[in-house]
Design a protein around this motif. Structure first.
Motif, PDB file in Angstrom:
ATOM      1  N   MET A   1       0.826  -1.185   0.000  1.00  0.00           N
ATOM      2  CA  MET A   1       0.000   0.000   0.000  1.00  0.00           C
ATOM      3  C   MET A   1       0.872   1.250   0.000  1.00  0.00           C
ATOM      4  N   VAL A   2       0.429   2.226  -0.745  1.00  0.00           N
ATOM      5  CA  VAL A   2       1.127   3.499  -0.820  1.00  0.00           C
ATOM      6  C   VAL A   2       0.112   4.596  -0.581  1.00  0.00           C
ATOM      7  N   PHE A   3       0.496   5.569   0.205  1.00  0.00           N
ATOM      8  CA  PHE A   3      -0.370   6.713   0.430  1.00  0.00           C
ATOM      9  C   PHE A   3       0.183   7.880  -0.359  1.00  0.00           C
ATOM     10  N   THR A   4      -0.662   8.521  -1.122  1.00  0.00           N
ATOM     11  CA  THR A   4      -0.219   9.656  -1.922  1.00  0.00           C
ATOM     12  C   THR A   4      -1.105  10.864  -1.644  1.00  0.00           C
ATOM     13  N   ILE A   5      -0.611  12.010  -1.980  1.00  0.00           N
ATOM     14  CA  ILE A   5      -1.405  13.231  -1.883  1.00  0.00           C
ATOM     15  C   ILE A   5      -1.523  13.787  -3.287  1.00  0.00           C
ATOM     16  N   ASN A   6      -2.756  14.046  -3.724  1.00  0.00           N
ATOM     17  CA  ASN A   6      -2.936  14.568  -5.078  1.00  0.00           C
ATOM     18  C   ASN A   6      -2.935  16.089  -5.072  1.00  0.00           C
ATOM     19  N   ALA A   7      -3.249  16.697  -6.208  1.00  0.00           N
ATOM     20  CA  ALA A   7      -3.165  18.150  -6.361  1.00  0.00           C
ATOM     21  C   ALA A   7      -4.110  18.902  -5.419  1.00  0.00           C
ATOM     22  N   ASN A   9      -4.641  18.047  -2.321  1.00  0.00           N
ATOM     23  CA  ASN A   9      -4.202  17.681  -0.970  1.00  0.00           C
ATOM     24  C   ASN A   9      -5.059  16.616  -0.309  1.00  0.00           C
ATOM     25  N   GLU A  10      -5.713  15.810  -1.109  1.00  0.00           N
ATOM     26  CA  GLU A  10      -6.466  14.689  -0.557  1.00  0.00           C
ATOM     27  C   GLU A  10      -5.533  13.479  -0.461  1.00  0.00           C
ATOM     28  N   THR A  11      -5.622  12.759   0.637  1.00  0.00           N
ATOM     29  CA  THR A  11      -4.842  11.531   0.781  1.00  0.00           C
ATOM     30  C   THR A  11      -5.642  10.387   0.179  1.00  0.00           C
ATOM     31  N   LYS A  12      -4.988   9.590  -0.650  1.00  0.00           N
ATOM     32  CA  LYS A  12      -5.641   8.452  -1.290  1.00  0.00           C
ATOM     33  C   LYS A  12      -4.827   7.206  -1.022  1.00  0.00           C
TER      34      LYS A  12
END
Length: 81
Positions: A1-7, A9-12
């Motif tokens: 699993m990887v947690f990313t932040i999109n443009a 600023n939502e964590t997905k």
């Protein structure tokens, strides 16, 4: 699993079997004898002026050896100029 932040600023959460990480490109200038002919370069690439000329004004650099942005559209734009 990887947690990313999109443009926004939502964590997905991303679940994947394989993740490819590309860390950039390295110009392949080894063995060209550039030192012997006075063409300056560093680990990023050739030392170029605004017209893409090396330190030997009759030798030009283009593409990944420029040490500039490694995007096809940037390199294509410079080719037109």
């Amino acid at each position: 699993m990887v947690f990313t932040i999109n443009a926004t600023n939502e964590t997905k959460r991303l679940t994947a079997e394989t993740i490819l990480v590309a860390l950039g490109r390295t110009p392949n200038l080894d063995g060209l004898g550039l030192e012997a002919i006075g063409v300056e370069f560093d680990r990023k690439g050739l030392k170029l002026d605004d017209r893409l000329r090396t330190t030997q004004k009759h030798i030009y650099g283009a593409g990944d050896v420029t040490g500039d942005y490694q995007f096809t559209h940037v390199l294509a734009m410079k080719a037109v100029l």
